[in-house]
Design an enzyme around this catalytic site. Structure first.
Site, PDB file in Angstrom:
ATOM      1  N   THR A  64      -4.119  -6.115 -18.756  1.00 24.09           N
ATOM      2  CA  THR A  64      -4.114  -6.209 -17.290  1.00 24.09           C
ATOM      3  C   THR A  64      -3.185  -5.180 -16.680  1.00 24.09           C
ATOM      4  OG1 THR A  64      -4.590  -8.572 -17.444  1.00 24.09           O
ATOM      5  CG2 THR A  64      -3.772  -7.761 -15.330  1.00 24.09           C
ATOM      6  N   ASP A 110       4.863  13.200  11.723  1.00 22.07           N
ATOM      7  CA  ASP A 110       4.904  13.638  10.327  1.00 22.07           C
ATOM      8  C   ASP A 110       3.679  14.473   9.965  1.00 22.07           C
ATOM      9  OD1 ASP A 110       3.304  11.391  10.705  1.00 22.07           O
ATOM     10  OD2 ASP A 110       3.780  10.501   8.757  1.00 22.07           O
ATOM     11  N   ARG A 111       2.514  14.093  10.475  1.00 24.26           N
ATOM     12  CA  ARG A 111       1.291  14.831  10.145  1.00 24.26           C
ATOM     13  C   ARG A 111       1.335  16.247  10.720  1.00 24.26           C
ATOM     14  NH1 ARG A 111      -3.812  11.504  11.812  1.00 24.26           N
ATOM     15  NH2 ARG A 111      -4.815  13.068  10.482  1.00 24.26           N
TER      16      ARG A 111
END
Length: 279
Positions: free
Chosen positions: A200, A119-120
């Protein structure tokens, strides 16, 4: 006109794209890689792919090929059998050589080239094809957040950092009191500042999105200094992946968002292979 099915097999999702000559990528879908925690059978994947083709009004006989990039090796034979049984086609994996693979036309300068995730390399190639800047940084917000650097015509390496979704899940593990995390950045402030979370839920969302934006901007600036010392402004930063749009909206260092950059790379690699078929 034949349709080519593009498959981006990731740890979380399998993205399925349909592309056609003269039109390029025409549609894209995302399916869970391992629903319920285990891989589906080739028949199940074949039926899923048939369903996508039906939605797109594409008959099985109109599919002219499959091109895949995979970081999940056990999925490769599953998809290969599905494509063969339901479409009568072989899956060509990228990067790869010979009749069963698709070469990626970019130099790989990694110390151990075989270690680079498919993928890279494919996204780096796509970015190089789409942008003529002397140096590029491709930030992919996937299961992991990767920074891939392209200098000239070569992939030179990069960074691998935690992913947005995996970080959110890690926060929620064993903490029953934590609220649902929506991963929304909240409204932009006119002064460019950052709101202080007053609940939160808001604190978590702002912390994750703006925290990853700050990481992205800071690392991109440092990588640019390394790639082109004294010429950092010539380095272009592209973002891709599921959270790219949200994070780029609060990260001015990102110049462009290309959510389907990997699909673009697979399509261009297939076209290049058609023009120069392997012997």
């Amino acid at each position: 006109m034949h349709t080519i099915i593009l498959l981006d097999v990731g740890n979380t999702n399998v993205k399925v794209g349909l592309a056609r000559p003269g039109q390029g990528l025409v549609s894209c879908y995302a399916l869970a890689t391992a629903p319920g925690g285990s891989l589906d059978t080739p028949d199940a994947w074949g039926l899923k792919l048939l369903d996508i083709c039906r939605v797109e009004n594409v008959a099985p006989g109109e599919v002219g090929g499959f091109v895949a990039s995979s970081v999940v090796p056990p999925m490769n034979p599953v998809l290969a059998r599905a494509a063969q049984r339901f479409f009568g086609q072989e899956v060509r994996f990228a990067p790869g050589q010979g009749p069963g693979g698709i070469p990626i036309p970019i130099a790989n300068s990694y110390a151990r080239p075989a270690e680079v995730g498919a993928d890279r390399l494919v996204t780096a190639y796509a970015a190089r094809e789409l942008c003529d800047a002397p140096a590029l940084i491709v930030v992919d917000f996937g299961t992991a957040t990767t920074f891939d650097c392209v200098l000239g015509e070569a992939f030179v390496g990069g960074l691998i950092c935690p992913g947005v979704l995996s970080s959110a899940r890690a926060l929620a593990t064993g903490t029953a009191k934590l609220p649902h995390i929506t991963l929304e950045p909240g409204p932009a402030r006119a002064d460019g500042g950052l709101d202080i979370g007053s609940s939160t839920s808001q604190s978590l969302n702002l912390g994750l999105i703006h925290g990853f934006a700050a990481m992205t901007g800071g690392l991109a600036r440092r990588l640019a200094q390394t790639l082109l010392p004294g010429r950092e402004t010539e380095v272009r930063v592209l973002a891709t992946g599921g959270f790219a749009q949200r994070i780029a909206g609060v990260c001015p260092e990102v110049h462009e968002v290309r959510e389907d950059l990997l699909m673009e790379g697979l399509w261009r690699a297939w076209l290049a292979a058609q023009e120069s078929p392997a012997p």
